[in-house]
Design an enzyme around this catalytic site. Structure first.
Site, PDB file in Angstrom:
ATOM      1  N   GLY A  87       0.784  -1.237   0.000  1.00 56.03           N
ATOM      2  CA  GLY A  87       0.000   0.000   0.000  1.00 56.03           C
ATOM      3  C   GLY A  87       0.809   1.276   0.000  1.00 56.03           C
ATOM      4  N   LYS A  88       2.106   1.181  -0.298  1.00 58.83           N
ATOM      5  CA  LYS A  88       2.967   2.387  -0.315  1.00 58.83           C
ATOM      6  C   LYS A  88       2.458   3.411  -1.328  1.00 58.83           C
ATOM      7  CE  LYS A  88       7.032   1.150  -1.528  1.00 58.83           C
ATOM      8  NZ  LYS A  88       6.849  -0.214  -1.860  1.00 58.83           N
ATOM      9  N   SER A  89       2.298   2.943  -2.582  1.00 56.29           N
ATOM     10  CA  SER A  89       1.890   3.885  -3.633  1.00 56.29           C
ATOM     11  C   SER A  89       0.472   4.392  -3.401  1.00 56.29           C
ATOM     12  CB  SER A  89       1.980   3.221  -5.009  1.00 56.29           C
ATOM     13  OG  SER A  89       3.307   2.848  -5.251  1.00 56.29           O
ATOM     14  N   GLU A 130       9.640   5.559  -4.316  1.00 54.73           N
ATOM     15  CA  GLU A 130      10.738   4.808  -4.962  1.00 54.73           C
ATOM     16  C   GLU A 130      11.501   5.700  -5.942  1.00 54.73           C
ATOM     17  OE1 GLU A 130      11.338   1.717  -4.039  1.00 54.73           O
ATOM     18  OE2 GLU A 130       9.449   0.741  -3.482  1.00 54.73           O
TER      19      GLU A 130
END
Lengths: 256, 482
Positions: free
Chosen positions: B56-58, B182
């Site tokens: 769920g980072k993005s 990233e």
């Protein structure tokens, strides 16, 4: 998500004022639909192709023609069948296949299609899109409308680019042994998933484009300024004069 | 620009009890990506948020930027405030000066047709004067080494150059808060160092989301956090790195060490005296790009890495090697026999840097079976069996829709597609981007297990060392063994 249509060069069209070029493009497109002779129509098309070759190079001109060729073939092949009346050119027994009027109409339609394509290509290949946009805004087109027009003209090549990328990807993913030359039917059949994929990619990219535009400030209340200007174009009056003169002269020479 | 100081007013970012579930396009409901997440970042803080892929980072980055759920629909609960602005009542364009987001996939953020226009676009939206826009554009172009590419379109840029453009855009806008998803990936060593300096010396707030701990991160951040099971946990650096390492499987043995590979037919691919020249169509000023490869050899079972700065020609060489492009001069031979482009297409599998350029179909099943169904030597049952086995190996759900899968899962799918093709050679173009070392190494091991020779392109030296000791490098337009 957009593909640049500009091809760097130093021909005379690159120095022409974009506002005059927009006007010339519109007038040439109108001229192609006026009552002119077929010879006149094709002479104009040849002139446009020549101007294109001189400015953007023969290779680019050839690529443009290649890109419209499938649609052109489709139009020229099927148009004559739609016109039933007139002098019969080809018939099977008592059934008239192609009439003289049908063939002439197909030739006229094909000529107009090539002409419009090259008129637009000449504008977009020799003018940076930012300058096209400034030109449109000079004609009092609102910023949002100008952006839509320029995005549309860069989105179509993007779909073409996606098509090429997908074709490449599919080429790398072919399984099994090397086939000998594929039949036309097989090639057409293979084209379908690639075309579908290209459309899916194009449709999928729309929300990302909208997302990025908003993230870059599109929609803000401040009056938008412009990084570029059209000040570097020095012969605006002469350019407008040429833009008006050429279509008028062509019409006077070739009117039916 | 004056930034608010620490602890004087609203925090830079305040997320409370945030839950998010993507809208499902199937009958079953999706499981939540974020569940009751809290996050508070003070002004001027520099935070590293680590998470393995698909956690769920993005999604979090897009929620913070106001793009989700507006463009990526789903159910959002909880509250998000940036510099005191409630995102529930704020449009993305209103955040232009508050929050700058650099996406993991640079292609999805380009809106303009040239590098300089990309940088100028948001500055025009801010209503800055032409002189000020020009000043900021010039400065950003010089800082990110993009001056020569000023008029280039994004199609003419390499992956790393695209990332630099997006970072240059943020530098020109100068928002309070940078969200970098990233962003160190795709950049070569020198540009990673520049970004490190920029974050270290910057007066704003920075949140870096990463799925790997890079050497550039050392001493850069004042807070460390881990995103797992939809929640964020802060902690001491050592403790967070340890937990992250366990989550990523870094302690697992390197599958490439002592890997037993089955080489049925040994092949050797040789490139001799290659030369390729590419002209930039968007400018007359730039010199044509040239790449020369005096000699390159790869044999079945080999693990070779290729390194070089952004835009040096790594992807160009890959396209030549797999037969997508034709060199101006030079030959390719396989086991001594000269190869044409079509034969190279069938011998060298090329996993593009961007997986989205290689996966298009509606389901994982269709994507995996596309090539197999075109083989006359396989019946439907065999195809199904191979597809199922492959999906299990790569951890893929056959009925999943690729376009809604996370970026790293799409990369895994791209690798799975090529795994089924069973090519004698593979080029992996920055496979490690957004993947944990463990996952990237497992993918390489899978692709290599039938004896394929692997050419890996990477900017991460640590990862390169884990893969191979044979390295080729591109310097000044020449590819040679390092």
């Amino acid at each position: 998500m957009t593909t640049n249509t500009f091809v760097a060069g130093d021909g005379f069209l690159y120095r022409m004022d974009p506002r005059a070029k927009i006007m010339a493009m519109l007038l040439v497109c109108v001229f192609l639909f006026l009552g002119i002779t077929l010879e006149g129509l094709y002479a104009t098309v040849v002139l446009l192709i020549l101007v294109g070759s001189v400015n953007t190079g023969i290779q680019h001109t050839g690529r443009t023609f290649k890109s419209i060729l499938p649609m052109l073939i489709f139009m020229v092949l099927f148009m004559p069948f739609n016109v039933r009346g007139g002098e019969s050119l080809i018939s099977i027994g008592s059934f008239t296949l192609i009439t003289r009027e049908g063939a002439l109409q197909a030739a006229r339609l094909g000529g107009r299609f090539i002409g419009i394509t090259y008129a637009c290509t000449l504008l977009f290949a020799t003018t940076p899109m930012t300058d096209v946009m400034l030109g449109l805004r000079w004609y009092r087109l609102p910023y949002k409308a100008s952006l839509v027009v320029t995005l549309a003209f860069t989105y179509i090549p993007f779909i073409a680019d996606s098509f090429i990328q997908i074709t490449e990807s599919h080429r790398l993913r072919e399984g099994g042994d090397l086939e000998k030359k594929r039949s036309v039917f097989k090639r057409l059949k293979d084209l379908l998933p690639t075309l579908t994929s290209a459309l899916v990619v194009a449709l999928r990219s729309i929300p990302y484009l909208a997302m990025s535009l908003e993230q870059r400030g599109f929609g803000r209340k401040e009056k938008r300024t412009s990084y570029h200007s059209l000040d570097s174009y020095r012969h605006t009056f002469t350019d407008f004069l040429i833009s008006f003169t050429i279509p008028i002269v062509l019409w006077l020479i070739f009117k039916a | 620009m004056n930034y608010p100081t620490k602890g004087t007013q609203d925090p830079c970012l305040d997320i409370r009890n945030l839950s998010f579930t993507y809208q499902s396009w199937k009958k079953e409901k999706n499981s939540p990506v974020l569940a009751g997440l809290d996050l508070r970042l003070e002004h001027k803080s520099k935070t590293l948020l680590l998470a393995p892929f698909d956690r769920g980072k993005s999604t979090l980055a897009r929620i913070i930027s106001g793009l989700c759920p507006k463009y990526l629909p789903g159910a959002l609960e909880g509250s998000v405030h940036i510099c005191g602005k409630d995102l529930a009542n704020t449009e993305p364009w209103e955040l232009l000066l508050d929050c700058g987001y650099v996406s993991q996939n640079p292609q999805e953020q380009f809106v303009a047709l040239s590098v300089e226009d990309e940088i100028a676009f948001p500055l025009e939206a801010l209503g800055l004067t032409r002189v000020e826009i020009a000043r900021r554009v010039d400065s950003a172009l010089v800082n990110w080494g993009l001056d020569d590419l000023r008029t280039s379109s994004q199609q003419e840029l390499s992956g790393g150059e695209r990332k630099r453009v997006l970072l240059a855009v943020q530098q020109a806008i100068h928002p309070h808060f940078w969200v970098l998803d990233e962003s160190f990936d795709d950049l070569d060593r020198s540009w990673r160092e520049y970004l490190t300096t920029l974050i270290r010396e910057g007066e704003g707030t920075t949140l870096v989301l990463a799925s790997r701990y890079l050497e550039q991160f050392e001493d850069l951040f004042d807070q460390f956090a881990l995103l797992d099971e939809g929640k964020i946990r802060f902690g001491e650096k050592a403790e967070i790195l340890h937990s992250f390492s366990i989550l990523c499987g870094d302690e697992l043995p390197n599958p490439l060490n002592d890997q037993k590979i089955l080489i049925q037919d040994e092949h050797t691919l040789v490139c001799s005296s290659l030369l390729t020249v590419r002209i930039r169509i968007s400018t007359l000023e730039a010199k044509p790009f040239k790449l020369s490869v005096p000699s390159f050899t790869i044999t079945s079972g080999d693990l070779v890495t290729l390194v070089g700065p952004n835009g040096s020609g790594k992807s160009t060489f890959s396209r030549l090697l797999c037969g997508l492009d034709e060199p101006k001069e030079g030959t390719f031979t396989l086991d001594g026999e000269e190869m044409n482009q079509r034969e190279l297409n069938r011998s060298v599998g090329y996993l593009f840097q961007n997986p989205d350029l290689q996966i298009f179909l509606p389901t994982v099943r269709e994507e995996l079976s596309w090539s197999l169904k075109r083989r006359k030597d396989l019946n439907d049952r065999q195809v199904d069996a191979m597809v199922c086995e492959c999906a299990t190996l790569f951890g893929l759900d056959l009925e999943e829709t690729p376009s809604t899968m996370s970026y790293p899962l799409r990369k895994a799918l791209q690798a799975a597609v090529y795994y089924l093709l069973d090519r004698p050679f593979y080029i992996l173009d920055e496979l490690d981007n957004a993947l944990t070392y463990s996952v990237a190494l497992s993918i390489i091991a899978l692709l290599r297990r039938n004896g394929a020779g692997i050419l890996l392109i990477t900017h991460d030296r640590k990862f390169a060392r884990l893969v191979s000791e044979t390295t080729y490098a591109i310097e000044a337009g020449i590819l040679e063994r390092a």
